[in-house]
Design an enzyme around this catalytic site. Structure first.
Site, PDB file in Angstrom:
ATOM      1  N   PHE A 210     -10.340   1.785 -17.813  1.00 57.24           N
ATOM      2  CA  PHE A 210     -11.138   2.205 -16.839  1.00 57.24           C
ATOM      3  C   PHE A 210      -9.880   2.757 -15.852  1.00 57.24           C
ATOM      4  O   PHE A 210      -8.589   2.930 -16.341  1.00 57.24           O
ATOM      5  CB  PHE A 210     -10.138  -0.266 -15.856  1.00 57.24           C
ATOM      6  CG  PHE A 210     -10.084   0.123 -14.060  1.00 57.24           C
ATOM      7  CD1 PHE A 210     -10.908  -0.681 -13.696  1.00 57.24           C
ATOM      8  CD2 PHE A 210      -9.092   0.468 -13.371  1.00 57.24           C
ATOM      9  CE1 PHE A 210     -11.090  -1.066 -12.671  1.00 57.24           C
ATOM     10  CE2 PHE A 210      -9.251   0.163 -12.444  1.00 57.24           C
ATOM     11  CZ  PHE A 210     -10.137  -0.244 -11.900  1.00 57.24           C
TER      12      PHE A 210
ATOM     13  N   LYS B 254       5.761   1.799  -6.071  1.00 54.61           N
ATOM     14  CA  LYS B 254       5.907   0.730  -6.413  1.00 54.61           C
ATOM     15  C   LYS B 254       5.787   0.956  -8.662  1.00 54.61           C
ATOM     16  O   LYS B 254       6.743  -0.039  -8.662  1.00 54.61           O
ATOM     17  CB  LYS B 254       4.039   0.001  -6.715  1.00 54.61           C
ATOM     18  CG  LYS B 254       4.345  -0.326  -5.215  1.00 54.61           C
ATOM     19  CD  LYS B 254       2.420  -1.479  -5.024  1.00 54.61           C
ATOM     20  CE  LYS B 254       1.268   0.012  -5.067  1.00 54.61           C
ATOM     21  NZ  LYS B 254       1.925   0.980  -3.777  1.00 54.61           N
ATOM     22  N   THR B 255       5.134   1.841  -9.144  1.00 53.89           N
ATOM     23  CA  THR B 255       5.195   2.224 -10.512  1.00 53.89           C
ATOM     24  C   THR B 255       7.065   3.108 -10.670  1.00 53.89           C
ATOM     25  O   THR B 255       7.532   2.679 -11.562  1.00 53.89           O
ATOM     26  CB  THR B 255       4.072   3.303 -10.707  1.00 53.89           C
ATOM     27  OG1 THR B 255       3.135   2.704 -10.719  1.00 53.89           O
ATOM     28  CG2 THR B 255       4.144   3.875 -12.192  1.00 53.89           C
ATOM     29  N   THR B 256       6.615   3.573  -9.419  1.00 55.95           N
ATOM     30  CA  THR B 256       8.233   4.508  -9.330  1.00 55.95           C
ATOM     31  C   THR B 256       9.352   3.500  -9.806  1.00 55.95           C
ATOM     32  O   THR B 256      10.270   4.049 -10.764  1.00 55.95           O
ATOM     33  CB  THR B 256       7.975   5.846  -8.289  1.00 55.95           C
ATOM     34  OG1 THR B 256       7.563   5.979  -7.480  1.00 55.95           O
ATOM     35  CG2 THR B 256       9.386   6.656  -8.495  1.00 55.95           C
TER      36      THR B 256
ATOM     37  N   GLU C 180      -0.128  -2.114 -12.722  1.00 55.44           N
ATOM     38  CA  GLU C 180      -1.599  -1.712 -12.210  1.00 55.44           C
ATOM     39  C   GLU C 180      -2.094  -3.691 -12.612  1.00 55.44           C
ATOM     40  O   GLU C 180      -3.123  -3.360 -12.975  1.00 55.44           O
ATOM     41  CB  GLU C 180      -2.114  -0.710 -12.110  1.00 55.44           C
ATOM     42  CG  GLU C 180      -1.420   0.194 -12.260  1.00 55.44           C
ATOM     43  CD  GLU C 180      -0.680   0.670 -10.770  1.00 55.44           C
ATOM     44  OE1 GLU C 180      -1.257   0.665 -10.108  1.00 55.44           O
ATOM     45  OE2 GLU C 180       0.095   1.758 -11.098  1.00 55.44           O
TER      46      GLU C 180
ATOM     47  N   TRP D 168     -10.371   4.507 -11.407  1.00 58.90           N
ATOM     48  CA  TRP D 168     -10.919   4.632 -10.697  1.00 58.90           C
ATOM     49  C   TRP D 168     -12.508   5.392 -10.704  1.00 58.90           C
ATOM     50  O   TRP D 168     -13.125   4.840  -9.963  1.00 58.90           O
ATOM     51  CB  TRP D 168     -10.510   5.355  -9.435  1.00 58.90           C
ATOM     52  CG  TRP D 168      -9.575   4.525  -8.876  1.00 58.90           C
ATOM     53  CD1 TRP D 168      -7.656   5.041  -8.582  1.00 58.90           C
ATOM     54  CD2 TRP D 168      -9.039   3.058  -8.816  1.00 58.90           C
ATOM     55  NE1 TRP D 168      -7.567   4.391  -9.077  1.00 58.90           N
ATOM     56  CE2 TRP D 168      -7.525   2.776  -8.285  1.00 58.90           C
ATOM     57  CE3 TRP D 168      -9.435   2.147  -8.238  1.00 58.90           C
ATOM     58  CZ2 TRP D 168      -6.764   1.712  -7.842  1.00 58.90           C
ATOM     59  CZ3 TRP D 168      -9.531   1.290  -7.814  1.00 58.90           C
ATOM     60  CH2 TRP D 168      -7.563   0.661  -8.102  1.00 58.90           C
TER      61      TRP D 168
ATOM     62  N   ARG E  18      17.367   1.808 -16.044  1.00 62.80           N
ATOM     63  CA  ARG E  18      18.558   0.857 -16.170  1.00 62.80           C
ATOM     64  C   ARG E  18      18.837   0.002 -16.848  1.00 62.80           C
ATOM     65  O   ARG E  18      19.663   0.700 -18.030  1.00 62.80           O
ATOM     66  CB  ARG E  18      18.510   0.248 -14.479  1.00 62.80           C
ATOM     67  CG  ARG E  18      18.971   0.863 -13.694  1.00 62.80           C
ATOM     68  CD  ARG E  18      19.073  -0.647 -12.497  1.00 62.80           C
ATOM     69  NE  ARG E  18      19.195   0.809 -11.047  1.00 62.80           N
ATOM     70  CZ  ARG E  18      19.281  -0.158  -9.843  1.00 62.80           C
ATOM     71  NH1 ARG E  18      18.889  -1.378  -9.423  1.00 62.80           N
ATOM     72  NH2 ARG E  18      19.727   0.696  -8.899  1.00 62.80           N
TER      73      ARG E  18
ATOM     74  N   LYS F 141       3.651   3.813  -1.564  1.00 60.76           N
ATOM     75  CA  LYS F 141       3.873   4.809  -2.920  1.00 60.76           C
ATOM     76  C   LYS F 141       5.616   4.317  -2.899  1.00 60.76           C
ATOM     77  O   LYS F 141       6.177   4.086  -2.195  1.00 60.76           O
ATOM     78  CB  LYS F 141       4.275   6.658  -2.194  1.00 60.76           C
ATOM     79  CG  LYS F 141       5.234   7.126  -3.584  1.00 60.76           C
ATOM     80  CD  LYS F 141       4.914   8.333  -3.543  1.00 60.76           C
ATOM     81  CE  LYS F 141       5.086   9.240  -4.113  1.00 60.76           C
ATOM     82  NZ  LYS F 141       5.340   9.061  -5.650  1.00 60.76           N
TER      83      LYS F 141
ATOM     84  N   ASN G 169       0.911  -1.290   0.390  1.00 58.36           N
ATOM     85  CA  ASN G 169       0.014  -0.470   0.067  1.00 58.36           C
ATOM     86  C   ASN G 169       1.331   1.599   0.174  1.00 58.36           C
ATOM     87  O   ASN G 169       0.161   2.476   0.065  1.00 58.36           O
ATOM     88  CB  ASN G 169      -0.657   0.057   0.882  1.00 58.36           C
ATOM     89  CG  ASN G 169      -2.181  -1.150   1.185  1.00 58.36           C
ATOM     90  OD1 ASN G 169      -2.564  -1.575  -0.017  1.00 58.36           O
ATOM     91  ND2 ASN G 169      -2.464  -2.119   2.107  1.00 58.36           N
TER      92      ASN G 169
HETATM   93  P1  ATP Z   1       3.687   5.386  -7.622  1.00 59.43           P
HETATM   94  O1  ATP Z   1       3.796   6.022  -8.954  1.00 59.43           O
HETATM   95  O2  ATP Z   1       3.838   7.244  -6.710  1.00 59.43           O
HETATM   96  O3  ATP Z   1       5.444   4.994  -7.823  1.00 59.43           O
HETATM   97  P2  ATP Z   1       2.070   3.865  -6.793  1.00 59.43           P
HETATM   98  O4  ATP Z   1       2.287   2.981  -7.813  1.00 59.43           O
HETATM   99  O5  ATP Z   1       3.587   2.897  -5.376  1.00 59.43           O
HETATM  100  O6  ATP Z   1       3.443   4.982  -6.331  1.00 59.43           O
HETATM  101  P3  ATP Z   1      -0.081   2.913  -7.255  1.00 59.43           P
HETATM  102  O7  ATP Z   1      -1.483   2.825  -5.443  1.00 59.43           O
HETATM  103  O8  ATP Z   1       0.009   3.262  -7.778  1.00 59.43           O
HETATM  104  O9  ATP Z   1       0.846   4.015  -5.824  1.00 59.43           O
HETATM  105  O10 ATP Z   1      -1.438   4.968  -6.691  1.00 59.43           O
HETATM  106  C1  ATP Z   1      -0.624   6.147  -7.590  1.00 59.43           C
HETATM  107  C2  ATP Z   1      -0.435   7.303  -7.034  1.00 59.43           C
HETATM  108  O11 ATP Z   1      -1.326   7.597  -5.392  1.00 59.43           O
HETATM  109  C3  ATP Z   1       0.379   8.184  -6.996  1.00 59.43           C
HETATM  110  O12 ATP Z   1      -0.043   9.240  -7.149  1.00 59.43           O
HETATM  111  C4  ATP Z   1       1.621   7.757  -5.753  1.00 59.43           C
HETATM  112  O13 ATP Z   1       2.120   8.789  -4.846  1.00 59.43           O
HETATM  113  C5  ATP Z   1      -0.461   7.923  -4.668  1.00 59.43           C
HETATM  114  N1  ATP Z   1      -0.161   6.417  -3.295  1.00 59.43           N
HETATM  115  C6  ATP Z   1       0.408   5.588  -3.478  1.00 59.43           C
HETATM  116  N2  ATP Z   1       0.911   5.075  -2.245  1.00 59.43           N
HETATM  117  C7  ATP Z   1      -0.078   6.015  -1.373  1.00 59.43           C
HETATM  118  C8  ATP Z   1      -0.673   6.113   0.065  1.00 59.43           C
HETATM  119  N3  ATP Z   1      -0.619   5.231   0.844  1.00 59.43           N
HETATM  120  N4  ATP Z   1      -1.314   6.932   0.150  1.00 59.43           N
HETATM  121  C9  ATP Z   1      -1.917   8.447  -0.715  1.00 59.43           C
HETATM  122  N5  ATP Z   1      -1.813   8.130  -1.911  1.00 59.43           N
HETATM  123  C10 ATP Z   1      -0.905   7.280  -2.625  1.00 59.43           C
HETATM  124 MG    MG Z   2       1.357   2.429  -9.670  1.00 56.15          MG
END
Ligand code: ATP
Ligand code: MG
Length: 196
Positions: free
Chosen positions: A91, A41-43, A128, A93, A51, A39, A37
């Protein structure tokens, strides 16, 4: 601790690490899952794409949830030869329509499957993807088969929360991002360049 005792300890640690590095001899593509949960994952997935591309290798990206239209990673990486396929119409949200979501998902998965057969690709990101399986838009068996039958040298990254147990078991590397705090919790807006 005395200097010589410290040096002795560090040397023992180094010997152990060196032995493990020496023992790791297998060379093949791996499956990585970035889940949880928090932040990042995508980063983390895009950090790995950088890389790959930086070493002159080939990567491709499939995004199963419509991102922001001015997706920063895409702006940077597409001109560097990284193809993107983003689920365009379906899709997000906001949508509530199972039928159109499923069609959009399957259309995107069709592209992903083709990439997963391409031996020229060193890395495929399925950003995702976990939600598609969790919501039964996509069959788990289909995903597992495509992953198992991919070229041996290809690595794959799956991101998203609530990853299916079977995919976690299949993966070689799994990282769970754990939220300790997030700026959004105190009302700070998502920011261009940080969040997308
Ligand atoms: P990012 O893309 O920043 O690496 P993520 O891929 O881990 O995030 P997702 O679940 O895909 O997270 O959500 C995407 C968006 O939601 C991003 O803008 C991210 O900053 C935000 N986000 C991620 N985790 C959280 C959290 N725990 N609470 C609130 N917002 C979040
Ligand atoms: Mg993500």
């Amino acid at each position: 601790m005395s200097q010589s005792r410290h040096e002795e300890r560090q040397q023992r640690l180094k010997d152990k690490v060196d032995a493990r590095i020496e023992a790791a001899q297998i060379e093949r593509g791996i499956l990585l899952v970035f889940t949880g949960n928090g932040k990042g994952k995508t980063t983390a997935a895009f950090g790995t794409v950088c890389r790959t591309v930086g070493h002159g290798k080939k990567a491709a990206v499939v995004q199963f949830i419509k991102g922001s239209w001015d997706n920063g990673e895409r702006e940077l990486l597409e001109p560097h030869g990284v193809p993107f396929h983003v689920m365009a119409t379906g899709f997000t949200w906001d949508t509530q329509n199972r039928e159109t979501d499923t069609i959009a998902c399957l259309e995107t998965w069709y592209h992903a499957k083709q990439l997963l057969c391409d031996p020229k690709l060193d890395l495929v990101v399925l950003d995702e993807l976990t939600y598609m399986v969790a919501y039964h838009y996509l069959s788990l068996d289909d995903v597992v088969n495509a992953l198992k039958n991919r070229p041996e040298s290809m690595s794959v990254i799956i991101t998203g929360r609530a990853c299916h147990k079977t995919l976690l078991e299949l993966a070689d590397t799994v990282t769970e991002m754990r939220p300790i705090k997030h700026a959004f919790d105190v009302g700070i807006k998502a920011q261009k360049g940080i969040d997308w």
